[in-house]
Design a protein around this motif. Structure first.
Motif: not given
Length: 162
Positions: A57-71
């Motif tokens: 949501n906006g510029d603060d989040d660079l990743f989706t939840v899924s992307e963050s957890l996959h990383l």
């Protein structure tokens, strides 16, 4: 069951067998603790969002939840499904509502909750058992011939009460 004071159990001495048992018990205790650590850290990386909140949501989040957890999964070597499950458990776990499980050498009912439907009927209960201080099993009991009581239904009825 073979006698327990034998000099050898399998290919190891009784003394080594007892060391192995003590080591595995410690690992099991650590494994139970690590589940909460993984869940808490996954929640720190990605706090729960509203339904449909998987997109940045906006510029603060660079990743989706899924992307963050996959990383997080890739970097730690922990399965993604494990991280996801422990994150959800940590989110749902309210420590202020939990008391320590009773301990003792025999089977103990650690917790029980009556199931109450949306219509106010009480078709059964859930029992949580411990043995030797460890959670042992969960039992869903039905008292009704008219209402199907399943684990999924029990979870639903318990969640709607809180």
């Amino acid at each position: 069951m073979p006698e327990t004071d034998a000099k050898k159990i399998g290919r190891v001495t009784r003394e080594r067998f007892d060391e192995i048992v003590a080591e595995l018990r410690a690992e099991v205790r650590e494994d139970h603790r690590i589940q909460f650590v993984v869940g808490d850290r996954a929640l720190e990386v990605e706090p729960m969002r509203r339904r449909g909140g998987s997109m940045p949501n906006g510029d603060d989040d660079l990743f989706t939840v899924s992307e963050s957890l996959h990383l997080l999964s890739e970097e730690t070597g922990i399965l993604y499904s494990t991280i996801e499950r422990h994150r959800w458990t940590a989110f749902e776990f309210v420590t202020s509502k939990v008391e320590p499980a009773p301990t003792g050498p025999s089977m103990v009912v650690a917790a029980e909750a009556q199931l109450v439907t949306e219509a106010g009927e009480c078709p059964g209960e859930v029992l949580v058992f411990t043995q030797g201080g460890y959670l042992s099993w969960l039992e869903v009991c039905s008292w009704s011939d008219d209402i199907e009581v399943t684990l999924a239904a029990a979870r639903h009825w318990l969640q709607t009460r809180s």
